[in-house]
Motif scaffolding. Structure first.
Motif, PDB file in Angstrom:
ATOM      1  N   THR A  72       0.826  -1.204   0.000  1.00 13.97           N
ATOM      2  CA  THR A  72       0.000   0.000   0.000  1.00 13.97           C
ATOM      3  C   THR A  72       0.861   1.255   0.000  1.00 13.97           C
ATOM      4  O   THR A  72       0.523   2.257  -0.647  1.00 13.97           O
ATOM      5  CB  THR A  72      -0.940  -0.016   1.215  1.00 13.97           C
ATOM      6  OG1 THR A  72      -1.675  -1.247   1.220  1.00 13.97           O
ATOM      7  CG2 THR A  72      -1.914   1.155   1.184  1.00 13.97           C
ATOM      8  N   ASP A 122     -15.055   5.389  -0.299  1.00 12.98           N
ATOM      9  CA  ASP A 122     -14.156   5.566   0.833  1.00 12.98           C
ATOM     10  C   ASP A 122     -13.432   6.906   0.707  1.00 12.98           C
ATOM     11  O   ASP A 122     -13.026   7.297  -0.388  1.00 12.98           O
ATOM     12  CB  ASP A 122     -13.108   4.447   0.876  1.00 12.98           C
ATOM     13  CG  ASP A 122     -13.705   3.089   1.182  1.00 12.98           C
ATOM     14  OD1 ASP A 122     -14.847   3.039   1.672  1.00 12.98           O
ATOM     15  OD2 ASP A 122     -13.023   2.076   0.930  1.00 12.98           O
ATOM     16  N   SER A 135      -7.991   2.179  -2.446  1.00 15.15           N
ATOM     17  CA  SER A 135      -8.250   1.143  -1.449  1.00 15.15           C
ATOM     18  C   SER A 135      -7.733  -0.198  -1.966  1.00 15.15           C
ATOM     19  O   SER A 135      -7.880  -0.517  -3.150  1.00 15.15           O
ATOM     20  CB  SER A 135      -9.749   1.020  -1.153  1.00 15.15           C
ATOM     21  OG  SER A 135     -10.238   2.171  -0.510  1.00 15.15           O
ATOM     22  N   CYS A 136      -7.139  -0.980  -1.074  1.00 13.81           N
ATOM     23  CA  CYS A 136      -6.710  -2.343  -1.367  1.00 13.81           C
ATOM     24  C   CYS A 136      -7.490  -3.277  -0.450  1.00 13.81           C
ATOM     25  O   CYS A 136      -7.540  -3.054   0.761  1.00 13.81           O
ATOM     26  CB  CYS A 136      -5.215  -2.517  -1.109  1.00 13.81           C
ATOM     27  SG  CYS A 136      -4.135  -1.396  -2.015  1.00 13.81           S
ATOM     28  N   LEU A 137      -8.098  -4.298  -1.024  1.00 13.37           N
ATOM     29  CA  LEU A 137      -8.868  -5.258  -0.235  1.00 13.37           C
ATOM     30  C   LEU A 137      -8.369  -6.657  -0.565  1.00 13.37           C
ATOM     31  O   LEU A 137      -8.414  -7.091  -1.720  1.00 13.37           O
ATOM     32  CB  LEU A 137     -10.359  -5.128  -0.531  1.00 13.37           C
ATOM     33  CG  LEU A 137     -11.326  -5.890   0.378  1.00 13.37           C
ATOM     34  CD1 LEU A 137     -11.135  -5.504   1.842  1.00 13.37           C
ATOM     35  CD2 LEU A 137     -12.771  -5.637  -0.049  1.00 13.37           C
ATOM     36  N   THR A 149     -18.517  -8.111  -4.050  1.00 13.07           N
ATOM     37  CA  THR A 149     -18.387  -6.667  -3.881  1.00 13.07           C
ATOM     38  C   THR A 149     -18.717  -6.004  -5.211  1.00 13.07           C
ATOM     39  O   THR A 149     -18.170  -6.392  -6.248  1.00 13.07           O
ATOM     40  CB  THR A 149     -16.968  -6.283  -3.439  1.00 13.07           C
ATOM     41  OG1 THR A 149     -16.662  -6.957  -2.206  1.00 13.07           O
ATOM     42  CG2 THR A 149     -16.855  -4.778  -3.226  1.00 13.07           C
ATOM     43  N   TYR A 280      -8.968  -8.008   4.553  1.00  6.11           N
ATOM     44  CA  TYR A 280      -8.189  -6.927   5.142  1.00  6.11           C
ATOM     45  C   TYR A 280      -8.092  -5.785   4.140  1.00  6.11           C
ATOM     46  O   TYR A 280      -7.740  -5.997   2.981  1.00  6.11           O
ATOM     47  CB  TYR A 280      -6.796  -7.410   5.530  1.00  6.11           C
ATOM     48  CG  TYR A 280      -6.808  -8.422   6.652  1.00  6.11           C
ATOM     49  CD1 TYR A 280      -6.955  -8.021   7.981  1.00  6.11           C
ATOM     50  CD2 TYR A 280      -6.684  -9.780   6.376  1.00  6.11           C
ATOM     51  CE1 TYR A 280      -6.986  -8.947   9.012  1.00  6.11           C
ATOM     52  CE2 TYR A 280      -6.707 -10.721   7.399  1.00  6.11           C
ATOM     53  CZ  TYR A 280      -6.859 -10.290   8.722  1.00  6.11           C
ATOM     54  OH  TYR A 280      -6.891 -11.216   9.728  1.00  6.11           O
ATOM     55  N   ARG A 281      -8.390  -4.580   4.622  1.00  7.67           N
ATOM     56  CA  ARG A 281      -8.348  -3.403   3.753  1.00  7.67           C
ATOM     57  C   ARG A 281      -7.272  -2.437   4.219  1.00  7.67           C
ATOM     58  O   ARG A 281      -7.120  -2.175   5.399  1.00  7.67           O
ATOM     59  CB  ARG A 281      -9.702  -2.680   3.782  1.00  7.67           C
ATOM     60  CG  ARG A 281      -9.790  -1.533   2.761  1.00  7.67           C
ATOM     61  CD  ARG A 281     -10.982  -0.633   3.052  1.00  7.67           C
ATOM     62  NE  ARG A 281     -10.765   0.135   4.278  1.00  7.67           N
ATOM     63  CZ  ARG A 281     -11.703   0.868   4.875  1.00  7.67           C
ATOM     64  NH1 ARG A 281     -12.915   0.905   4.384  1.00  7.67           N
ATOM     65  NH2 ARG A 281     -11.424   1.544   5.977  1.00  7.67           N
ATOM     66  N   THR A 282      -6.537  -1.934   3.260  1.00  9.59           N
ATOM     67  CA  THR A 282      -5.620  -0.827   3.484  1.00  9.59           C
ATOM     68  C   THR A 282      -5.944   0.262   2.464  1.00  9.59           C
ATOM     69  O   THR A 282      -6.576   0.002   1.440  1.00  9.59           O
ATOM     70  CB  THR A 282      -4.146  -1.259   3.307  1.00  9.59           C
ATOM     71  OG1 THR A 282      -4.000  -1.900   2.035  1.00  9.59           O
ATOM     72  CG2 THR A 282      -3.719  -2.189   4.426  1.00  9.59           C
ATOM     73  N   GLN A 283      -5.513   1.466   2.765  1.00  8.03           N
ATOM     74  CA  GLN A 283      -5.782   2.597   1.864  1.00  8.03           C
ATOM     75  C   GLN A 283      -4.572   3.517   1.830  1.00  8.03           C
ATOM     76  O   GLN A 283      -3.766   3.545   2.767  1.00  8.03           O
ATOM     77  CB  GLN A 283      -7.011   3.376   2.350  1.00  8.03           C
ATOM     78  CG  GLN A 283      -8.285   2.563   2.396  1.00  8.03           C
ATOM     79  CD  GLN A 283      -9.418   3.327   3.060  1.00  8.03           C
ATOM     80  OE1 GLN A 283      -9.306   3.784   4.180  1.00  8.03           O
ATOM     81  NE2 GLN A 283     -10.524   3.451   2.347  1.00  8.03           N
TER      82      GLN A 283
END
Length: 287
Positions: A72, A122, A135-137, A149, A280-283
């Motif tokens: 990320t 987001d 966003s990374c999921l 999704t 797990y999400r990162t942004q």
């Protein structure tokens, strides 16, 4: 650009949950890629594909939380949200990570969970340019049915508006108050950022294409009453929800999705009942 990355650009065959059978907008797929071992040139191809396509899929990744955070950071500064804005996350050592799951920290299954089952973007609660968020999921556990999704292309939605509606929103701004965001219910006041304002006819900072940008229908419109604003937002949402603007992603374990929140909206499509689901999400604030 000549790289070794293999991609699929044609429309993939996907099926959404039963309530959304016709969402078939294509997603660019990268295969035979290991995001832990990319050259800068290979990374740049992926980086450019995100705003160009809105959402991309990288298959068959095997990432620890450290590796997901490191990935990320290649896009920009990681977003660190207050605890009250990170759902049931219990990885306190990873403030960049939000745990998206119906599995409680105790291991117990949260019954009939329906989080994020509404269209939203987001980062809409950040004032521009800070709202330009990728966003990374990453999927660790996926249910045997449902749990897709959905992604809506806000560029196509804007282009599809009748001229009368384009003229109507030309000088209007959406007013986003974090207090009205459904997923932030229960957050403490001191955890919420200030209100933000954005042009509804939003000029994308990188592609320079106009997008239909309003965060979600829980927002308000500056200068309009709550009632009138809701009428207009629901009219715009009806445009966003047209089947031809939507991609529905059917998850496989170790999928990594990356999307641009200023050119897409997204939502959980639900339908997985009480099967366990863990992601797990990162942004990143895009640089």
């Amino acid at each position: 650009m000549n790289t070794n990355l293999e991609t699929t650009k044609e429309r993939p065959t996907v099926k959404s949950s039963e309530a959304f059978p016709n969402y078939t907008l294509p997603c660019r797929i990268f295969e035979n890629v290991d995001v832990k071992n990319l050259t800068q040139e290979e990374f740049e191809e992926i980086r450019k594909a995100v705003p160009q396509n809105g959402v991309i899929l990288i298959k068959n990744q095997h990432l620890s939380l450290d590796e997901l955070v490191a990935w990320t950071k290649r896009f920009g500064e990681p977003v660190e949200l207050a605890d009250g804005l990170r759902f049931n996350n219990f990885h306190k050592e990873y403030p960049e990570v939000t745990r998206i799951s119906n599995i409680l920290p105790s291991g117990e299954l949260l019954q009939n969970y329906s989080g994020a089952e509404y269209w939203h973007s987001d980062g809409d609660f950040w004032q521009a340019p800070k709202n330009y968020v990728f966003s990374c999921l990453y999927a660790e556990k996926v249910p045997p049915k449902g749990g897709e999704t959905g992604f809506a292309d806000l560029r196509l939605a804007y282009n599809g508006l009748k001229q009368e509606l384009k003229d109507k929103i030309k000088n209007l701004r959406v007013w986003v108050s974090p207090k009205n965001i459904p997923d932030f219910e229960g957050a403490k006041d001191d955890e919420l950022p200030p209100d933000a304002y954005h042009n509804i006819a939003y000029l994308h900072p990188e592609t320079q294409l106009l997008c239909l940008y309003f965060g979600c229908t829980a927002s308000d419109i500056e200068g309009l009453s709550r009632e009138d604003g809701q009428i207009l937002l629901k009219e715009l949402m009806a445009e966003v929800e047209k089947d031809e603007y939507i991609y529905a992603h059917k998850w496989s374990p170790n999928d990594l999705l990356i999307w641009d929140n200023t050119s897409t909206m997204h939502r959980s499509l639900g339908g997985y009942g009480n099967y366990p689901r863990l992601m797990y999400r990162t942004q990143a604030y895009v640089k």
